[in-house]
Design an enzyme around this catalytic site. Structure first.
Site, mmCIF file in Angstrom:
data_model
loop_
_atom_site.group_PDB
_atom_site.id
_atom_site.type_symbol
_atom_site.label_atom_id
_atom_site.label_comp_id
_atom_site.label_asym_id
_atom_site.label_seq_id
_atom_site.Cartn_x
_atom_site.Cartn_y
_atom_site.Cartn_z
ATOM 1 N N ASP A 144 0.934 -1.263 -0.059
ATOM 2 C CA ASP A 144 -0.048 -0.007 0.166
ATOM 3 C C ASP A 144 0.651 1.188 0.039
ATOM 4 O O ASP A 144 1.552 1.569 1.065
ATOM 5 C CB ASP A 144 -0.853 0.206 1.261
ATOM 6 C CG ASP A 144 -1.742 -0.981 1.375
ATOM 7 O OD1 ASP A 144 -2.574 -0.983 0.184
ATOM 8 O OD2 ASP A 144 -2.130 -1.622 2.271
ATOM 9 N N MET B 229 -12.564 -1.692 -2.724
ATOM 10 C CA MET B 229 -12.105 -1.282 -1.079
ATOM 11 C C MET B 229 -13.425 -1.696 -0.357
ATOM 12 O O MET B 229 -14.375 -1.299 -0.515
ATOM 13 C CB MET B 229 -11.728 0.197 -1.141
ATOM 14 C CG MET B 229 -10.536 0.661 -1.659
ATOM 15 S SD MET B 229 -9.125 -0.549 -1.463
ATOM 16 C CE MET B 229 -8.943 -0.131 0.341
#
Ligand code: DX5
Ligand code: ZN
Length: 222
Positions: A35, A137
Site C-alpha cells: 500500500d 475497497m
C-alpha cells in the site's frame, strides 16, 4: 481457479521488515500487497519508492502495488522500475483513467483499478475489457484494521456478473477487513483475490493464518 491470497505489508512490523518478508516467502501466500499512500488521496502516509525497492530485493512473490495517491501517472514508471508486478490506481484519482490503464500496460505489468466503497462498479463499464484486476475497497482506504463494509458483497456480485459477460478472467480483489471469518462469503460472491493485513500479521501464527485463508474454499466455510 483457486483464489489468490495477498498479505498486506502495511500491517507488518516495520522494525523487522526483512523477517516479515521471509515469513511471507515461506508461506502459501501468492502475492504481497503493498500500500503506497501519499497523505493527500488518503489521510495517511505509508512509504514510497525506496521501501518498494527494498521489498523487491527480498520478495519471492509478485508485488501487488496499490497506489492510494493523487496523480498516479507521474509515478507509474518509477514503481514499475522498482519491481511492481501489478499496479493498481484508484478510479477516483484518475481524470483520464483509460490513459492511466494504457500507461500501466505499456510498462508490461498487470493493470488494476481500485474503487472506494461509495464508487459504483458500473463506472468500469467502458474499461472492463482493458484491465486485469479490480480492487474493491471494503473499508475506506488509508488504514489497516478496519471493519469490512457488508455492502461490498453486493458489489462483488454485480462486478462478477459484468465480468462474466465481458471479461471472464477478471481478477476481483477485496481489500480491507478480510479474514478467515468472512473469506468464504467473499469468495462465494465472486472474488478471487483476498488482501489481508491485520488478520495475517497480527495473528499468533501468520503462516498458519495465510494457510487458513488459502484453504477456505477447499474445506468449505471456515
Ligand atoms: C487500506 C489498505 C489495505 C490494508 C488492509 O487502505 O489498502 O490494504 O492494509 O488492512 P486490513 O486487512 O487490516 O483491513
Ligand atoms: Zn491496499
Amino acid at each position: 481457479m483457486k483464489h489468490i491470497v495477498a498479505p498486506s505489508i502495511l500491517a507488518a512490523d516495520f522494525g523487522k521488515l526483512r523477517a516479515e518478508m521471509e515469513m511471507v516467502n515461506e508461506s502459501e501466500a501468492d502475492w504481497l500487497h503493498v500500500d503506497i499512500m501519499d497523505g493527500c488521496f488518503v489521510p495517511n502516509i505509508s512509504f514510497g519508492s525506496p521501501v518498494l525497492k527494498a521489498l523487491k530485493k527480498y520478495a519471492q512473490k509478485p508485488l501487488d502495488v496499490h497506489l492510494m495517491i493523487v496523480e498516479p501517472d507521474k509515478y507509474l514508471q518509477q514503481f514499475a522500475d522498482d519491481g511492481a508486478d501489478v499496479l493498481t490506481v484508484h478510479l477516483e484519482a484518475c481524470v483520464h483513467l483509460h490513459r492511466s490503464i494504457s500507461a500501466i500496460k505499456d510498462l508490461g505489468v498487470m493493470a488494476g483499478v481500485a474503487l472506494n466503497p461509495h464508487t459504483p462498479v458500473e463506472l468500469l463499464s467502458e474499461v472492463i475489457e482493458d484491465i486485469d484486476l479490480v480492487c474493491l475497497m471494503s473499508v475506506n482506504p488509508g488504514f489497516g484494521g478496519q471493519e469490512f463494509i457488508p455492502n461490498t458483497l453486493a458489489k462483488i456480485r454485480k462486478l462478477r456478473e459484468m465480468s462474466r459477460k465481458r471479461k471472464e478472467e477478471l481478477l476481483i480483489e477485496i481489500d480491507g477487513g478480510v479474514g478467515v471469518s468472512n473469506a468464504a462469503e467473499i469468495i462465494d460472491a465472486g472474488a478471487n483475490v483476498l488482501v489481508a493485513g491485520s488478520s495475517v500479521f497480527r495473528a499468533s501464527d501468520p503462516v498458519q493464518a495465510i494457510a487458513e485463508l488459502k484453504a477456505v474454499r477447499q474445506f468449505g466455510t471456515v
